[in-house]
Every structure is written in C-alpha cells, then in structure tokens.
Design a protein around this motif. Structure first.
Motif, PDB file in Angstrom:
ATOM      1  N   THR A 134      37.371  36.351  48.503  1.00 23.98           N
ATOM      2  CA  THR A 134      37.825  36.828  47.406  1.00 23.98           C
ATOM      3  C   THR A 134      37.782  35.604  46.277  1.00 23.98           C
ATOM      4  O   THR A 134      37.885  34.458  46.710  1.00 23.98           O
ATOM      5  CB  THR A 134      39.277  37.291  47.211  1.00 23.98           C
ATOM      6  OG1 THR A 134      40.186  35.915  47.674  1.00 23.98           O
ATOM      7  CG2 THR A 134      39.759  38.419  48.435  1.00 23.98           C
TER       8      THR A 134
ATOM      9  N   ASN B 183      40.596  41.589  43.946  1.00 21.59           N
ATOM     10  CA  ASN B 183      39.573  42.682  44.228  1.00 21.59           C
ATOM     11  C   ASN B 183      38.230  42.187  43.745  1.00 21.59           C
ATOM     12  O   ASN B 183      37.270  43.167  43.556  1.00 21.59           O
ATOM     13  CB  ASN B 183      40.197  43.843  43.284  1.00 21.59           C
ATOM     14  CG  ASN B 183      41.586  44.220  43.620  1.00 21.59           C
ATOM     15  OD1 ASN B 183      41.574  44.385  44.851  1.00 21.59           O
ATOM     16  ND2 ASN B 183      42.242  44.873  42.664  1.00 21.59           N
ATOM     17  N   TYR B 184      37.948  41.182  43.619  1.00 22.71           N
ATOM     18  CA  TYR B 184      36.697  40.477  43.278  1.00 22.71           C
ATOM     19  C   TYR B 184      36.078  39.759  44.269  1.00 22.71           C
ATOM     20  O   TYR B 184      36.976  38.612  44.623  1.00 22.71           O
ATOM     21  CB  TYR B 184      36.830  39.779  41.975  1.00 22.71           C
ATOM     22  CG  TYR B 184      35.941  39.833  40.945  1.00 22.71           C
ATOM     23  CD1 TYR B 184      34.683  39.504  41.030  1.00 22.71           C
ATOM     24  CD2 TYR B 184      36.108  39.953  39.556  1.00 22.71           C
ATOM     25  CE1 TYR B 184      33.636  39.042  40.286  1.00 22.71           C
ATOM     26  CE2 TYR B 184      35.082  39.908  38.414  1.00 22.71           C
ATOM     27  CZ  TYR B 184      33.791  39.632  38.833  1.00 22.71           C
ATOM     28  OH  TYR B 184      32.854  39.524  37.829  1.00 22.71           O
TER      29      TYR B 184
ATOM     30  N   THR C 279      37.804  38.408  35.405  1.00 26.68           N
ATOM     31  CA  THR C 279      38.851  38.156  36.253  1.00 26.68           C
ATOM     32  C   THR C 279      40.208  38.171  35.377  1.00 26.68           C
ATOM     33  O   THR C 279      40.494  37.837  34.448  1.00 26.68           O
ATOM     34  CB  THR C 279      38.887  36.830  37.123  1.00 26.68           C
ATOM     35  OG1 THR C 279      38.683  35.733  36.004  1.00 26.68           O
ATOM     36  CG2 THR C 279      37.898  36.791  38.066  1.00 26.68           C
TER      37      THR C 279
ATOM     38  N   ILE D 109      39.601  42.395  36.305  1.00 33.76           N
ATOM     39  CA  ILE D 109      39.524  42.981  37.761  1.00 33.76           C
ATOM     40  C   ILE D 109      40.544  41.794  38.208  1.00 33.76           C
ATOM     41  O   ILE D 109      40.353  40.555  38.149  1.00 33.76           O
ATOM     42  CB  ILE D 109      38.172  42.740  38.335  1.00 33.76           C
ATOM     43  CG1 ILE D 109      37.129  43.418  37.616  1.00 33.76           C
ATOM     44  CG2 ILE D 109      38.307  43.033  39.805  1.00 33.76           C
ATOM     45  CD1 ILE D 109      37.428  45.017  37.575  1.00 33.76           C
TER      46      ILE D 109
ATOM     47  N   LYS E 168      33.327  42.689  32.789  1.00 31.20           N
ATOM     48  CA  LYS E 168      34.260  42.569  33.968  1.00 31.20           C
ATOM     49  C   LYS E 168      34.443  41.192  33.834  1.00 31.20           C
ATOM     50  O   LYS E 168      33.797  40.138  34.114  1.00 31.20           O
ATOM     51  CB  LYS E 168      33.750  43.157  35.241  1.00 31.20           C
ATOM     52  CG  LYS E 168      33.441  44.531  35.025  1.00 31.20           C
ATOM     53  CD  LYS E 168      32.744  45.124  36.530  1.00 31.20           C
ATOM     54  CE  LYS E 168      32.505  46.556  36.319  1.00 31.20           C
ATOM     55  NZ  LYS E 168      33.238  47.531  36.514  1.00 31.20           N
TER      56      LYS E 168
END
Length: 72
Positions: A60, A53-54, A9, A49, A7
């Motif tokens: 965030t 949303n991370y 960004t 992601i 995962k």
C-alpha cells in the motif's frame, strides 16, 4: 468533449480546495491550448484514493511512504 480523470492520494496528503481548483483550471487550459478543445465542454474529475486502497510494488502507499520515511 474531453474527460480527464485524475486520481490522487487522499488523507493528510490530499490536495486543498485551492490546489484542486488550480489543477482543474490548468488541465482545462492545457487541453484548450494544445488540442484546441473548448473549455466549456472539458470535464475534469479529481478522485481522492485512500492510501490503503492504492498499491505500488505489492504494498500500500501507506507502507511505501513509511519505508521511504524510515530511510531518511
């Protein structure tokens, strides 16, 4: 059959198509070399992601990066 889920960004920091290909090839090669896994049955998934949303430390990633940039 190894399954690797990475995962990262997304947005303006998302890896390029070339970088994703290099990551997939590199992870596949690493599993073959270290664990003697068959590259033909190795699955690598890269998920992007959104930085909103991370979270890290209750904020965030967008907020974390803005704060880090302001400190420079």
């Amino acid at each position: 059959m190894p399954y690797v889920n990475m995962k990262v960004t997304g947005g303006n920091e998302a890896p390029t198509v070339e970088q994703k290909a290099e990551l997939i090839a590199g992870v596949t090669e690493l599993l073959a070399r270290v664990l003697n896994k068959n590259p033909a049955t190795t699955v690598v998934v890269i998920e992007e992601i959104d930085m909103d949303n991370y979270g890290l430390g209750g904020k965030t990633i967008t907020e974390v990066r803005k704060a880090a940039a302001a400190k420079k």
